[in-house]
Design an enzyme around this catalytic site. Structure first.
Site, PDB file in Angstrom:
ATOM      1  CD  GLU A 227      -2.955  -1.025   2.339  1.00 23.15           C
ATOM      2  OE1 GLU A 227      -3.925  -0.281   2.292  1.00 23.15           O
ATOM      3  OE2 GLU A 227      -2.683  -1.741   3.312  1.00 23.15           O
TER       4      GLU A 227
ATOM      5  CG  HIS B  79      -8.783   5.840   2.335  1.00 26.01           C
ATOM      6  ND1 HIS B  79      -8.802   5.696   0.974  1.00 26.01           N
ATOM      7  CD2 HIS B  79      -8.152   4.741   2.824  1.00 26.01           C
ATOM      8  CE1 HIS B  79      -8.226   4.550   0.657  1.00 26.01           C
ATOM      9  NE2 HIS B  79      -7.813   3.956   1.764  1.00 26.01           N
TER      10      HIS B  79
ATOM     11  NE  ARG C 127      -4.145   5.478   3.463  1.00 25.40           N
ATOM     12  CZ  ARG C 127      -4.603   4.511   4.226  1.00 25.40           C
ATOM     13  NH1 ARG C 127      -5.119   4.786   5.389  1.00 25.40           N
ATOM     14  NH2 ARG C 127      -4.532   3.278   3.822  1.00 25.40           N
TER      15      ARG C 127
ATOM     16  CG  HIS D  59      -9.354   6.052   6.536  1.00 25.51           C
ATOM     17  ND1 HIS D  59     -10.274   5.027   6.489  1.00 25.51           N
ATOM     18  CD2 HIS D  59      -8.133   5.450   6.516  1.00 25.51           C
ATOM     19  CE1 HIS D  59      -9.641   3.863   6.444  1.00 25.51           C
ATOM     20  NE2 HIS D  59      -8.344   4.093   6.479  1.00 25.51           N
TER      21      HIS D  59
ATOM     22  NE  ARG E  72      -3.958   4.655   9.837  1.00 24.23           N
ATOM     23  CZ  ARG E  72      -4.479   3.782   8.988  1.00 24.23           C
ATOM     24  NH1 ARG E  72      -4.123   2.516   9.030  1.00 24.23           N
ATOM     25  NH2 ARG E  72      -5.379   4.164   8.111  1.00 24.23           N
TER      26      ARG E  72
HETATM   27  C1  SIN Z   1      -7.181   0.573   2.837  1.00 25.41           C
HETATM   28  O1  SIN Z   1      -7.481  -0.588   2.594  1.00 25.41           O
HETATM   29  O2  SIN Z   1      -6.885   1.384   1.969  1.00 25.41           O
HETATM   30  C2  SIN Z   1      -7.199   1.022   4.246  1.00 25.41           C
HETATM   31  C3  SIN Z   1      -6.058   0.440   4.956  1.00 25.41           C
HETATM   32  C4  SIN Z   1      -5.654   1.318   6.089  1.00 25.41           C
HETATM   33  O3  SIN Z   1      -6.247   2.369   6.303  1.00 25.41           O
HETATM   34  O4  SIN Z   1      -4.691   0.974   6.777  1.00 25.41           O
END
Ligand code: SIN
Length: 532
Positions: free
Chosen positions: A113, A238, A284, A345, A380
């Site tokens: 991610e 998010h 993010r 988020h 985070r």
């Molecule tokens: C996501 O699946 O994008 C959220 C994962 C997260 O916020 O750690």
């Protein structure tokens, strides 16, 4: 009614359940939860849980990624401790019955991610949280020492200072007043050790991918009881929630970008390379700000997340939940780019705790999203939060078990909840109106891009709403809506006050009045405590 136990846990997400399971062999546990037990933010987590697992990866790389995503504000010792506990946390979850996705050769299928330099995210397809919650709920229900109270809303912490009406420093937590939603009565739950695992605050904002329960109850209660709260300005948005009138901010996991999806404008132009060297896999805060900027610059209502170049069968197998949900809104993600917008988020701040999850109110612990441990700093890193939940649940449990061996000071008698002359409200519209006002105000004035002027304006409005709530609160019998309204108002005020104080831009706090990062004055936590 008065109910007592050795351990009192408020909240039934990953942190609350792991804690309950870790202490239950040694004492009785009351577990309080606002709705049905699995109605938690954990259940909605799609992406996964980060932990070093491959030969190419190392603790050092995971630590560095966490520090960088957190804009160098995380506490490096805490980051190291959590990261090094990662493999054990995964092993514990597996032991409790969690099943993570595997590849054909049976090794774990690790995904990526934003902000991660390696594949290190364990997942269960695209419903990791649901699988974790399923397994932990089953283990919790099966444990004879754990009593679960569903549809019970925590109203306020009971502290020694409150019950003895004396100034006590540090104050001691004795339990929680809890509203039983079925009977409408407020019961007294007493315990030598109380653990807040109440999750986040997304409902403070108009648009959020959080469940309706995310109203900051733990933070608001702890603040009212005198606990220190920290870094509330760091609200994570998010970047990609589904933009559709009926979708209620459905999250489209960052793992979709981890598997190659590209963010594009309406005309098809990919734009992330203008913003960060990691392009679509930038941290993010940067991606959310980039999308916000693209939408404002081009006057667009959304941007598009494009995974159509990936093989159809792979998409359907890897992201079945996202595929089905988008299809139910008429979007076939194997053929159509997904319209997305950012939404509130995750809160990186919260109740300030030490490395064992202890708050500065004696015998009160806070774990999971409600806590500010020092792991996330100003932003985070994706999938670090489920990890933090497990690691801190276990550490808080270890410390709690030591505590109950010690001779605790005598326990004063606790008054039962007194409704005084409160009566039933005939004006629910006031509560609904104040809810909407707070959430709209926070979205418009305290969102992704901030300014001093907007923050001051927001604070003025929230304080007016708070005055109204205070009058209303004491006049009428408490309901869950009223409790939550009071809590979101408190949390909104804390976010604004922290944001006003931080005169720099760092991570999730971006203000046009202080664009630079100021390491000399602000490479530190932003602490806030109620004055009595
Ligand atoms: C996501 O699946 O994008 C959220 C994962 C997260 O916020 O750690």
């Amino acid at each position: 009614m008065k109910i007592t136990s050795d351990f009192l846990v408020v909240g039934s997400g990953i942190a609350g359940l792991c804690y309950a399971l870790s202490v239950a062999d040694k004492g009785s546990v009351c577990l309080i939860t606002k709705r049905e037990i699995a109605t938690t933010a954990t259940s909605l987590a799609q992406g996964g849980i980060a932990a070093v697992a491959s030969e190419q990866d190392s603790f050092d790389q995971h630590i560095r990624d966490t520090m960088e995503a957190g804009a160098w504000l995380p506490d490096e010792k805490i980051v190291q401790m959590v990261v090094e506990n990662g493999p054990e946390a995964i092993a514990d979850l597996i032991e409790w019955g969690v099943s993570f996705s595997r590849k054909q050769d049976q090794s774990y299928d690790l995904t990526r991610e934003g902000g991660h330099s390696q594949r290190r995210i364990y997942h269960s397809k695209d419903e990791t949280g649901k699988e974790i919650e399923r397994a932990l709920v089953a283990a919790t229900r099966a444990h004879p020492n754990i009593t679960i109270y569903e549809n019970h809303v925590a109203v306020d912490l009971i502290t020694e200072a409150k019950v003895t009406r004396r100034r006590i420093k540090p104050d001691r937590c004795l339990g929680v007043y809890v509203l039983n939603q079925e009977s409408g009565k407020v019961n007294t739950f007493g315990a030598p050790i109380t653990v807040l695992a109440t999750g986040g605050v997304g409902k403070v904002y108009l648009y959020t991918c959080n469940p309706d329960i995310a109203t900051g109850d733990g933070i608001a209660m702890a603040y009212r009881a005198g606990a220190t709260v920290a870094n509330m300005e760091f609200m994570q948005f998010h970047p990609t929630t589904l933009y559709h009138p009926h979708a209620k901010s459905f999250l489209v996991s960052e793992a979709v970008r981890g598997e190659g999806a590209i963010l594009r404008r309406g005309d098809g132009t990919a734009f992330m390379e203008q913003y960060h060297r990691l392009k679509d896999l930038a941290p993010r805060d940067i991606v959310a700000r980039a999308i916000d900027n693209e939408m404002k610059t081009h006057g667009d209502d959304c941007v598009f997340l494009d995974i159509t170049h990936e093989d159809e069968a792979v998409i359907k197998d890897r992201f079945p939940y996202i595929y089905d949900t988008c299809l139910s809104f008429g979007i076939d993600i194997t053929k159509d780019p997904i319209p997305v917008v950012p939404a509130a988020h995750y809160l990186c701040g919260g109740i300030k705790v030490d490395s064992w999850g202890r708050t500065d109110v004696t015998n009160l612990f806070a774990i999971g999203e409600v806590a500010c441990t020092g792991l996330h700093g100003a932003n985070r890193l994706a999938s670090n939060s489920l990890l933090e939940g497990v690691v801190y649940a276990k550490r808080a449990a270890e410390r709690s078990l030591e505590l109950i061996q010690e001779e605790l000071p005598p326990y004063p008698s606790i008054d039962l909840w007194d409704t005084g002359s409160a009566r039933n409200s005939d004006e629910e519209v006031v509560v609904a109106h104040n809810w909407d006002e707070i959430r709209l105000c926070m979205w418009n004035y305290v969102g992704i891009v901030r300014s001093d002027k907007r923050l001051v304006r927001a604070l003025r409005r929230i304080q007016m709403v708070q005055e109204e709530i205070t009058d209303y609160y004491w006049d009428f019998i408490v309901t869950s809506d009223l409790i939550e309204l009071r809590n979101i108002a408190t949390v909104a005020e804390l976010i604004i006050r922290c944001a006003l104080r931080r005169k720099e831009s760092r991570g999730l706090h971006y203000t046009i009045d202080h664009l630079e990062t100021d390491d000399i004055h602000w490479k530190r936590d932003n602490l806030i405590r109620k004055t009595f």
